[in-house]
Design a protein around this motif. Sequence first.
Motif, PDB file in Angstrom:
ATOM      1  N   LEU A   9      33.451  41.714  36.330  1.00  0.00           N
ATOM      2  CA  LEU A   9      33.693  42.733  37.227  1.00  0.00           C
ATOM      3  C   LEU A   9      35.034  43.265  37.542  1.00  0.00           C
ATOM      4  CD1 LEU A   9      34.613  41.861  40.466  1.00  0.00           C
ATOM      5  CD2 LEU A   9      32.612  40.630  40.551  1.00  0.00           C
ATOM      6  N   ARG A  10      35.269  44.416  38.171  1.00  0.00           N
ATOM      7  CA  ARG A  10      36.702  45.094  38.524  1.00  0.00           C
ATOM      8  C   ARG A  10      36.635  45.440  39.955  1.00  0.00           C
ATOM      9  NH1 ARG A  10      37.536  48.810  34.408  1.00  0.00           N
ATOM     10  NH2 ARG A  10      38.466  47.112  33.115  1.00  0.00           N
ATOM     11  N   ALA A  11      37.765  44.582  40.502  1.00  0.00           N
ATOM     12  CA  ALA A  11      37.916  44.905  41.810  1.00  0.00           C
ATOM     13  C   ALA A  11      38.691  46.281  42.123  1.00  0.00           C
ATOM     14  CB  ALA A  11      38.771  43.690  42.351  1.00  0.00           C
ATOM     15  N   THR A  12      38.679  46.661  43.366  1.00  0.00           N
ATOM     16  CA  THR A  12      39.124  47.751  43.830  1.00  0.00           C
ATOM     17  C   THR A  12      40.742  48.107  43.258  1.00  0.00           C
ATOM     18  OG1 THR A  12      39.545  47.150  45.970  1.00  0.00           O
ATOM     19  CG2 THR A  12      37.502  48.290  45.381  1.00  0.00           C
ATOM     20  N   ASP A  13      41.340  46.830  43.446  1.00  0.00           N
ATOM     21  CA  ASP A  13      42.758  47.238  43.073  1.00  0.00           C
ATOM     22  C   ASP A  13      42.837  47.138  41.803  1.00  0.00           C
ATOM     23  OD1 ASP A  13      42.069  44.433  42.495  1.00  0.00           O
ATOM     24  OD2 ASP A  13      43.913  43.568  43.294  1.00  0.00           O
ATOM     25  N   GLY A  14      41.903  46.881  40.567  1.00  0.00           N
ATOM     26  CA  GLY A  14      42.252  47.181  39.331  1.00  0.00           C
ATOM     27  C   GLY A  14      41.939  45.727  38.830  1.00  0.00           C
ATOM     28  N   MET A  15      42.154  44.516  39.418  1.00  0.00           N
ATOM     29  CA  MET A  15      42.246  43.298  38.872  1.00  0.00           C
ATOM     30  C   MET A  15      40.826  43.071  38.362  1.00  0.00           C
ATOM     31  SD  MET A  15      42.735  39.606  40.509  1.00  0.00           S
ATOM     32  CE  MET A  15      41.480  39.486  41.785  1.00  0.00           C
ATOM     33  N   LEU A  51      51.370  42.032  45.515  1.00  0.00           N
ATOM     34  CA  LEU A  51      50.666  43.107  45.700  1.00  0.00           C
ATOM     35  C   LEU A  51      50.754  44.364  44.763  1.00  0.00           C
ATOM     36  CD1 LEU A  51      52.251  43.266  49.598  1.00  0.00           C
ATOM     37  CD2 LEU A  51      50.108  42.459  49.072  1.00  0.00           C
ATOM     38  N   GLU A  52      49.260  44.830  44.693  1.00  0.00           N
ATOM     39  CA  GLU A  52      49.259  46.145  43.880  1.00  0.00           C
ATOM     40  C   GLU A  52      49.573  47.172  44.906  1.00  0.00           C
ATOM     41  OE1 GLU A  52      48.378  46.226  40.973  1.00  0.00           O
ATOM     42  OE2 GLU A  52      47.733  44.132  40.685  1.00  0.00           O
ATOM     43  N   PRO A  53      50.044  48.484  44.000  1.00  0.00           N
ATOM     44  CA  PRO A  53      50.343  49.679  44.705  1.00  0.00           C
ATOM     45  C   PRO A  53      49.552  50.119  45.697  1.00  0.00           C
ATOM     46  CG  PRO A  53      51.112  49.670  42.301  1.00  0.00           C
ATOM     47  CD  PRO A  53      50.279  48.434  42.542  1.00  0.00           C
ATOM     48  N   GLY A  54      49.732  50.399  46.814  1.00  0.00           N
ATOM     49  CA  GLY A  54      48.755  50.832  47.710  1.00  0.00           C
ATOM     50  C   GLY A  54      47.949  49.677  48.482  1.00  0.00           C
ATOM     51  N   GLU A  55      47.845  48.352  48.016  1.00  0.00           N
ATOM     52  CA  GLU A  55      47.085  47.583  48.357  1.00  0.00           C
ATOM     53  C   GLU A  55      47.275  47.103  49.930  1.00  0.00           C
ATOM     54  OE1 GLU A  55      45.850  42.759  47.691  1.00  0.00           O
ATOM     55  OE2 GLU A  55      47.268  43.891  46.179  1.00  0.00           O
ATOM     56  N   LEU A  56      48.539  46.995  50.192  1.00  0.00           N
ATOM     57  CA  LEU A  56      48.744  46.447  51.613  1.00  0.00           C
ATOM     58  C   LEU A  56      48.464  47.846  52.518  1.00  0.00           C
ATOM     59  CD1 LEU A  56      49.935  44.858  53.691  1.00  0.00           C
ATOM     60  CD2 LEU A  56      52.360  45.565  53.389  1.00  0.00           C
ATOM     61  N   ALA A  57      48.816  49.039  52.269  1.00  0.00           N
ATOM     62  CA  ALA A  57      48.481  50.304  53.184  1.00  0.00           C
ATOM     63  C   ALA A  57      46.880  50.314  53.295  1.00  0.00           C
ATOM     64  CB  ALA A  57      48.888  51.430  52.375  1.00  0.00           C
ATOM     65  N   ARG A  58      46.093  50.133  52.112  1.00  0.00           N
ATOM     66  CA  ARG A  58      44.799  49.901  52.517  1.00  0.00           C
ATOM     67  C   ARG A  58      44.245  48.836  53.324  1.00  0.00           C
ATOM     68  NH1 ARG A  58      45.339  51.598  46.917  1.00  0.00           N
ATOM     69  NH2 ARG A  58      44.889  49.327  46.249  1.00  0.00           N
ATOM     70  N   ALA A  59      44.851  47.560  53.212  1.00  0.00           N
ATOM     71  CA  ALA A  59      44.329  46.535  54.004  1.00  0.00           C
ATOM     72  C   ALA A  59      44.867  46.839  55.573  1.00  0.00           C
ATOM     73  CB  ALA A  59      45.285  45.388  53.440  1.00  0.00           C
ATOM     74  N   LEU A  60      45.868  47.468  55.967  1.00  0.00           N
ATOM     75  CA  LEU A  60      46.082  47.784  57.270  1.00  0.00           C
ATOM     76  C   LEU A  60      44.978  48.933  57.800  1.00  0.00           C
ATOM     77  CD1 LEU A  60      50.107  47.920  56.938  1.00  0.00           C
ATOM     78  CD2 LEU A  60      48.607  46.365  58.160  1.00  0.00           C
ATOM     79  N   GLU A  61      44.965  50.007  56.911  1.00  0.00           N
ATOM     80  CA  GLU A  61      44.047  51.004  57.159  1.00  0.00           C
ATOM     81  C   GLU A  61      42.821  50.395  57.726  1.00  0.00           C
ATOM     82  OE1 GLU A  61      42.306  55.313  55.652  1.00  0.00           O
ATOM     83  OE2 GLU A  61      43.877  54.017  54.434  1.00  0.00           O
ATOM     84  N   GLY A  62      42.427  49.467  56.964  1.00  0.00           N
ATOM     85  CA  GLY A  62      41.032  48.922  56.885  1.00  0.00           C
ATOM     86  C   GLY A  62      40.777  47.583  57.988  1.00  0.00           C
ATOM     87  N   GLY A  63      41.952  47.396  58.846  1.00  0.00           N
ATOM     88  CA  GLY A  63      42.050  46.432  59.831  1.00  0.00           C
ATOM     89  C   GLY A  63      41.600  45.168  59.146  1.00  0.00           C
ATOM     90  N   ARG A  64      42.068  44.899  58.205  1.00  0.00           N
ATOM     91  CA  ARG A  64      42.262  43.492  57.394  1.00  0.00           C
ATOM     92  C   ARG A  64      43.536  42.459  57.564  1.00  0.00           C
ATOM     93  NH1 ARG A  64      37.772  43.690  57.981  1.00  0.00           N
ATOM     94  NH2 ARG A  64      37.961  41.993  57.042  1.00  0.00           N
ATOM     95  N   VAL A  65      44.315  42.930  58.434  1.00  0.00           N
ATOM     96  CA  VAL A  65      45.676  42.284  58.628  1.00  0.00           C
ATOM     97  C   VAL A  65      45.916  41.885  60.243  1.00  0.00           C
ATOM     98  CG1 VAL A  65      48.215  42.156  58.304  1.00  0.00           C
ATOM     99  CG2 VAL A  65      46.805  43.314  56.580  1.00  0.00           C
ATOM    100  N   LEU A  66      45.847  40.670  60.543  1.00  0.00           N
ATOM    101  CA  LEU A  66      46.120  40.014  61.565  1.00  0.00           C
ATOM    102  C   LEU A  66      47.391  39.557  61.782  1.00  0.00           C
ATOM    103  CD1 LEU A  66      42.876  37.971  62.263  1.00  0.00           C
ATOM    104  CD2 LEU A  66      43.082  40.408  62.682  1.00  0.00           C
ATOM    105  N   GLY A  67      48.058  39.883  63.336  1.00  0.00           N
ATOM    106  CA  GLY A  67      49.354  39.704  63.567  1.00  0.00           C
ATOM    107  C   GLY A  67      49.641  38.747  64.743  1.00  0.00           C
TER     108      GLY A  67
END
Length: 270
Positions: free
Chosen positions: A69-75, A163-179
């Motif tokens: 399978l191919r993940a959304t980041d291309g891996m 990090l793949e290009p745009g990976e962190l931005a997508r994670a933040l937009e989706g609420g996937r990062v806790l601080g």
Amino acid sequence: GRDIARHVEGCARVVLLAVTLGTQSEMLLRRERALSLLSRSGEKGLPLVETLRRGVGEVLLAQRGCVLLRATDGMQMLWATNRKLARQAVRCLGGARVTCLLGSRTTAADVARELGAEGCEGCLSYSFRGASAPLAETSRDIRVLTAAYEGQILEHYAHPEYLEPGELARALEGGRVLGGFEDGRLCAFVGEHAEGSIGLLEVFEGSRRRGWGQALLAAKVAQQLDEGVVPWAEVWPENEASRSLMEKANLLTMVCGPPCPPADGMWFIS
């Protein structure tokens, strides 16, 4: 035609139905077949199962002995018990910058040669086996981070090359990062990689040895359990700090290994 004739021989009446499947139907059928195959492999196939359950992976191939399978980041993510089929799969469908393989050391070496890869490294896989979600530490200030914190995360994260290009931005937009916050200031964070594994865990220099790593890991595990998915993580064998945290927190249990890396486990080919 001859096969059909033999099958209906002796029948008085026959109704022959022809069905043309669209692209979306084919994708769904491959996904269901992949999940069926992976479910029989137990915890060894869990990373691919959870990637599909999260809806962040597309199945390219699902045959007995091999799921690609191919993940959304291309891996690419490859589960294989059939070495020949694994080589054929990456030869025909490969091309990703990074391939995560679940299988034997020899299969990983075969795939690396087929791809002309420069690196093939073993990795440890951890997953949640508890009966209930961990209790949150109410005394700590833990929040879902927004895009406003992207700069601080990149400044403090020890491995931005992961990090793949745009990976962190997508994670933040989706609420996937806790601080984690001390006196209103960000002091630590944890997130997810594109395939859903827990990662991006970093505690700032002045806030270390105060339990932030364990607290954020527990919060992330609880978040994923609330969403109905199984938390899991990838840890490099030489990353003693992360391995120690996993064992101390007692939230995620090693699936593959020891030895590290195991002969039959998780491999990253790049």
